[in-house]
Write a protein that holds these residues in place. Structure first.
Motif, PDB file in Angstrom:
ATOM      1  N   GLY A   1       0.805  -1.223   0.000  1.00  0.00           N
ATOM      2  CA  GLY A   1       0.000   0.000   0.000  1.00  0.00           C
ATOM      3  C   GLY A   1       0.834   1.267   0.000  1.00  0.00           C
ATOM      4  N   GLN A   2       2.111   1.144  -0.333  1.00  0.00           N
ATOM      5  CA  GLN A   2       2.989   2.318  -0.425  1.00  0.00           C
ATOM      6  C   GLN A   2       2.913   2.859  -1.858  1.00  0.00           C
ATOM      7  OE1 GLN A   2       4.482   3.656   2.066  1.00  0.00           O
ATOM      8  NE2 GLN A   2       4.610   2.072   3.628  1.00  0.00           N
ATOM      9  N   TYR A   3       1.766   3.470  -2.170  1.00  0.00           N
ATOM     10  CA  TYR A   3       1.472   3.795  -3.568  1.00  0.00           C
ATOM     11  C   TYR A   3       2.343   4.923  -4.128  1.00  0.00           C
ATOM     12  CZ  TYR A   3      -2.570   0.907  -2.481  1.00  0.00           C
ATOM     13  OH  TYR A   3      -3.375  -0.130  -2.088  1.00  0.00           O
ATOM     14  N   HIS A   4       2.685   5.900  -3.305  1.00  0.00           N
ATOM     15  CA  HIS A   4       3.514   6.987  -3.810  1.00  0.00           C
ATOM     16  C   HIS A   4       4.925   6.497  -4.135  1.00  0.00           C
ATOM     17  CE1 HIS A   4       0.422   9.715  -2.011  1.00  0.00           C
ATOM     18  NE2 HIS A   4       0.683  10.360  -3.126  1.00  0.00           N
ATOM     19  N   ILE A   5       5.479   5.618  -3.270  1.00  0.00           N
ATOM     20  CA  ILE A   5       6.803   5.062  -3.553  1.00  0.00           C
ATOM     21  C   ILE A   5       6.730   4.181  -4.800  1.00  0.00           C
ATOM     22  CG2 ILE A   5       8.727   3.696  -2.667  1.00  0.00           C
ATOM     23  CD1 ILE A   5       7.807   4.356   0.161  1.00  0.00           C
ATOM     24  N   ALA A   6       5.655   3.411  -4.912  1.00  0.00           N
ATOM     25  CA  ALA A   6       5.482   2.552  -6.090  1.00  0.00           C
ATOM     26  C   ALA A   6       5.422   3.395  -7.359  1.00  0.00           C
ATOM     27  CB  ALA A   6       4.202   1.724  -5.946  1.00  0.00           C
ATOM     28  N   THR A   7       4.714   4.512  -7.300  1.00  0.00           N
ATOM     29  CA  THR A   7       4.617   5.409  -8.456  1.00  0.00           C
ATOM     30  C   THR A   7       6.000   5.875  -8.885  1.00  0.00           C
ATOM     31  OG1 THR A   7       2.430   6.221  -7.790  1.00  0.00           O
ATOM     32  CG2 THR A   7       3.702   7.614  -9.289  1.00  0.00           C
ATOM     33  N   LYS A   8       6.794   6.263  -7.907  1.00  0.00           N
ATOM     34  CA  LYS A   8       8.153   6.752  -8.192  1.00  0.00           C
ATOM     35  C   LYS A   8       9.002   5.669  -8.844  1.00  0.00           C
ATOM     36  CE  LYS A   8      12.150   8.868  -5.921  1.00  0.00           C
ATOM     37  NZ  LYS A   8      12.715   9.323  -4.616  1.00  0.00           N
TER      38      LYS A   8
ATOM     39  N   GLY B   1      10.411   3.423 -16.155  1.00  0.00           N
ATOM     40  CA  GLY B   1       9.877   3.793 -17.460  1.00  0.00           C
ATOM     41  C   GLY B   1       8.492   3.259 -17.740  1.00  0.00           C
ATOM     42  N   ASN B   2       7.854   2.692 -16.717  1.00  0.00           N
ATOM     43  CA  ASN B   2       6.511   2.128 -16.885  1.00  0.00           C
ATOM     44  C   ASN B   2       5.467   3.136 -16.369  1.00  0.00           C
ATOM     45  OD1 ASN B   2       4.147   0.586 -16.938  1.00  0.00           O
ATOM     46  ND2 ASN B   2       5.272  -1.304 -16.525  1.00  0.00           N
ATOM     47  N   LYS B   3       5.107   4.066 -17.222  1.00  0.00           N
ATOM     48  CA  LYS B   3       4.199   5.145 -16.799  1.00  0.00           C
ATOM     49  C   LYS B   3       2.781   4.652 -16.525  1.00  0.00           C
ATOM     50  CE  LYS B   3       6.641   8.954 -19.065  1.00  0.00           C
ATOM     51  NZ  LYS B   3       6.513  10.060 -20.052  1.00  0.00           N
ATOM     52  N   LEU B   4       2.361   3.628 -17.253  1.00  0.00           N
ATOM     53  CA  LEU B   4       1.005   3.109 -17.037  1.00  0.00           C
ATOM     54  C   LEU B   4       0.862   2.526 -15.634  1.00  0.00           C
ATOM     55  CD1 LEU B   4       0.046   1.397 -20.420  1.00  0.00           C
ATOM     56  CD2 LEU B   4      -0.900   3.480 -19.438  1.00  0.00           C
ATOM     57  N   LYS B   5       1.836   1.711 -15.233  1.00  0.00           N
ATOM     58  CA  LYS B   5       1.789   1.154 -13.880  1.00  0.00           C
ATOM     59  C   LYS B   5       1.961   2.249 -12.836  1.00  0.00           C
ATOM     60  CE  LYS B   5       2.936  -3.751 -14.168  1.00  0.00           C
ATOM     61  NZ  LYS B   5       3.808  -4.824 -13.637  1.00  0.00           N
ATOM     62  N   ALA B   6       2.759   3.250 -13.172  1.00  0.00           N
ATOM     63  CA  ALA B   6       2.953   4.371 -12.249  1.00  0.00           C
ATOM     64  C   ALA B   6       1.623   5.089 -12.021  1.00  0.00           C
ATOM     65  CB  ALA B   6       3.994   5.335 -12.804  1.00  0.00           C
ATOM     66  N   MET B   7       0.866   5.291 -13.087  1.00  0.00           N
ATOM     67  CA  MET B   7      -0.431   5.961 -12.948  1.00  0.00           C
ATOM     68  C   MET B   7      -1.414   5.100 -12.161  1.00  0.00           C
ATOM     69  SD  MET B   7      -2.507   8.358 -13.231  1.00  0.00           S
ATOM     70  CE  MET B   7      -2.496   9.661 -14.454  1.00  0.00           C
ATOM     71  N   LYS B   8      -1.395   3.787 -12.399  1.00  0.00           N
ATOM     72  CA  LYS B   8      -2.284   2.906 -11.646  1.00  0.00           C
ATOM     73  C   LYS B   8      -1.984   2.976 -10.154  1.00  0.00           C
ATOM     74  CE  LYS B   8      -3.120  -0.413 -15.384  1.00  0.00           C
ATOM     75  NZ  LYS B   8      -2.892  -1.791 -15.886  1.00  0.00           N
TER      76      LYS B   8
ATOM     77  N   GLY C   1      -0.690  15.332 -16.844  1.00  0.00           N
ATOM     78  CA  GLY C   1      -0.266  16.475 -17.648  1.00  0.00           C
ATOM     79  C   GLY C   1       1.157  16.356 -18.159  1.00  0.00           C
ATOM     80  N   VAL C   2       2.049  15.824 -17.329  1.00  0.00           N
ATOM     81  CA  VAL C   2       3.455  15.734 -17.740  1.00  0.00           C
ATOM     82  C   VAL C   2       3.749  14.456 -18.521  1.00  0.00           C
ATOM     83  CG1 VAL C   2       4.235  17.168 -15.827  1.00  0.00           C
ATOM     84  CG2 VAL C   2       4.188  14.677 -15.545  1.00  0.00           C
ATOM     85  N   SER C   3       2.915  13.426 -18.359  1.00  0.00           N
ATOM     86  CA  SER C   3       3.163  12.157 -19.061  1.00  0.00           C
ATOM     87  C   SER C   3       2.858  12.261 -20.547  1.00  0.00           C
ATOM     88  CB  SER C   3       2.326  11.033 -18.436  1.00  0.00           C
ATOM     89  OG  SER C   3       2.731  10.794 -17.118  1.00  0.00           O
ATOM     90  N   ARG C   4       1.823  13.047 -20.857  1.00  0.00           N
ATOM     91  CA  ARG C   4       1.449  13.265 -22.260  1.00  0.00           C
ATOM     92  C   ARG C   4       1.296  11.938 -23.011  1.00  0.00           C
ATOM     93  NH1 ARG C   4       1.925  18.520 -23.470  1.00  0.00           N
ATOM     94  NH2 ARG C   4       1.914  18.127 -25.705  1.00  0.00           N
ATOM     95  N   GLN C   5       0.561  11.019 -22.400  1.00  0.00           N
ATOM     96  CA  GLN C   5       0.335   9.691 -22.992  1.00  0.00           C
ATOM     97  C   GLN C   5      -1.164   9.431 -23.047  1.00  0.00           C
ATOM     98  OE1 GLN C   5       3.146   6.828 -21.525  1.00  0.00           O
ATOM     99  NE2 GLN C   5       1.771   5.091 -21.930  1.00  0.00           N
TER     100      GLN C   5
ATOM    101  N   GLU D   1      -3.230   6.808 -23.045  1.00  0.00           N
ATOM    102  CA  GLU D   1      -3.883   5.934 -22.060  1.00  0.00           C
ATOM    103  C   GLU D   1      -3.931   6.589 -20.679  1.00  0.00           C
ATOM    104  OE1 GLU D   1      -2.138   3.423 -25.297  1.00  0.00           O
ATOM    105  OE2 GLU D   1      -1.430   5.079 -24.031  1.00  0.00           O
ATOM    106  N   ILE D   2      -2.893   7.337 -20.348  1.00  0.00           N
ATOM    107  CA  ILE D   2      -2.829   7.981 -19.035  1.00  0.00           C
ATOM    108  C   ILE D   2      -3.822   9.135 -18.944  1.00  0.00           C
ATOM    109  CG2 ILE D   2      -1.344   9.371 -17.522  1.00  0.00           C
ATOM    110  CD1 ILE D   2       0.942   7.505 -18.272  1.00  0.00           C
ATOM    111  N   TYR D   3      -3.993   9.876 -20.015  1.00  0.00           N
ATOM    112  CA  TYR D   3      -5.014  10.926 -20.046  1.00  0.00           C
ATOM    113  C   TYR D   3      -6.387  10.326 -19.736  1.00  0.00           C
ATOM    114  CZ  TYR D   3      -1.940  14.461 -22.238  1.00  0.00           C
ATOM    115  OH  TYR D   3      -0.957  15.381 -22.499  1.00  0.00           O
ATOM    116  N   ILE D   4      -6.686   9.207 -20.391  1.00  0.00           N
ATOM    117  CA  ILE D   4      -7.997   8.577 -20.225  1.00  0.00           C
ATOM    118  C   ILE D   4      -8.165   8.025 -18.812  1.00  0.00           C
ATOM    119  CG2 ILE D   4      -9.491   6.691 -21.026  1.00  0.00           C
ATOM    120  CD1 ILE D   4      -8.184   7.038 -23.809  1.00  0.00           C
ATOM    121  N   MET D   5      -7.112   7.394 -18.283  1.00  0.00           N
ATOM    122  CA  MET D   5      -7.174   6.877 -16.917  1.00  0.00           C
ATOM    123  C   MET D   5      -7.438   8.001 -15.920  1.00  0.00           C
ATOM    124  SD  MET D   5      -3.959   4.226 -17.180  1.00  0.00           S
ATOM    125  CE  MET D   5      -3.839   3.876 -15.428  1.00  0.00           C
TER     126      MET D   5
END
Length: 343
Positions: free
Chosen positions: A91-98, A104-111, A127-131, A133-137
């Protein structure tokens, strides 16, 4: 060996580089908070121990378990993802995001970020990912927020669906906006604006003709009601005829609430002291909307006046209905929300 002790064992000496794998019983105890080095071939083993024993991963420990970019002896991306997976498990989601981002896995980072519920960071990351799938998520997530009362959230949803080229989802959101304007604010003009934007979105898609036709029917019916209210001051009789005709249109309640039309008629007849006609409209509302709260569509004081003039005792408690009902006049501020967002 206890899980934390095992991790201590896998941590090399402070400073310098170890060249041989640690053997149990030969490693000094090194506090996890100290500046320690992990042997290249031991990253995965250390992470696995933490994962298996659910030993708390802190940001500091996660950094110690992160291979340097210069270290070519280890699969850095794989190790980062293993570390991020362990963070997700805890459940350490912020560390997982980092860590997912570093891998380089932005999709998993967004999840992971969505799991954290940090709306501000979700908006920033999208906004910074500019991807696409991430916009839609991000837009899907923001729809779970209280966007109805927050114009900024609404704008972000529209912007992200637009940038993600999710035409169908954007049209659906505009339809939801129209429903809110009608159901919560009784603002048909803004609802019309939202439906027009939905139709504009669908005009760019394929295989959506039926849906576009349905929205066009709603727009046409809603526009008639808006027009009738606009011309009322100049030609009240014509406006009333238009409203009465609307009540006969099939499935009119998909576009305009029957209670709003009848409430408009009641108000008109009451102003002219045509109490019988006003009462007849109330009876029509009760027949067509048997479960409706009349005071949601008709001012409680006006209802009392009509029943009093007709010398009829209401078959419902006007005061109780009044206490339960909240009239909302204006809806959102005048700042225009329903505009296309440029790519």
């Amino acid at each position: 060996m206890a899980s934390m002790e095992a991790v201590h064992w896998l941590l090399g000496p402070v400073g310098g580089h170890a060249s041989e794998p640690r053997q149990p019983g030969h490693a000094p105890y090194v506090p996890v908070g100290a500046s320690a080095i992990v042997l290249p071939f031991q990253y995965d083993q250390a992470i696995q121990l933490l994962y298996q024993h659910n030993t708390q991963l802190t940001e500091d420990l996660a950094e110690k378990l992160t291979p340097s970019k210069e270290d070519t002896s280890v699969d850095r991306v794989r190790t980062l993802e293993l570390l991020a997976d362990a963070c997700m498990h805890q459940g350490q989601y912020h560390i997982a995001t980092k860590k997912y981002t570093e891998a380089g896995n932005k999709l998993k980072a967004m999840k992971a970020l969505l799991k954290s519920g940090d709306t501000e960071k979700v908006i920033f990351f999208a906004g910074v990912s500019r991807q696409k799938e991430i916009y839609i998520m991000a837009a899907n997530y923001l729809q779970t927020m209280d966007w109805k009362k927050d114009p900024e959230i609404m704008k972000h949803i529209i912007s992200f669906y637009t940038k993600g080229k999710a035409i169908d989802s954007l049209a659906g959101f505009y339809e939801a906006c129209a429903d809110v304007e009608v159901d919560e604010y009784q603002n048909y003009e803004k609802a019309l604006g939202a439906l027009n934007e939905a139709l504009k979105c669908l005009s760019k898609g394929r295989g959506v003709e039926t849906r576009a036709d349905d929205i066009q029917v709603k727009i046409n019916q809603m526009r008639k009601f808006v027009q009738a209210k606009r011309v009322y001051d100049e030609n009240a009789e014509d406006a009333i005829k238009q409203c009465q005709a609307l009540l006969d249109e099939p499935e009119i309640d998909n576009a305009v609430r029957i209670g709003d039309i009848i409430g408009f008629l009641v108000d008109h007849f009451a102003k002219r002291q045509k109490w019988k006609a006003a009462y007849g409209c109330i009876e029509m509302m009760k027949a067509r909307m048997p479960k409706a709260n009349l005071t949601f569509f008709i001012d409680p004081k006006l209802l009392e006046a009509i029943y009093r003039e007709m010398n009829i005792k209401p078959d419902f408690d006007v005061r109780a209905s009044k206490a339960q009902n909240g009239h909302i006049e204006n809806g959102h501020d005048e700042e225009e929300i329903y505009e296309e967002v440029d790519d």
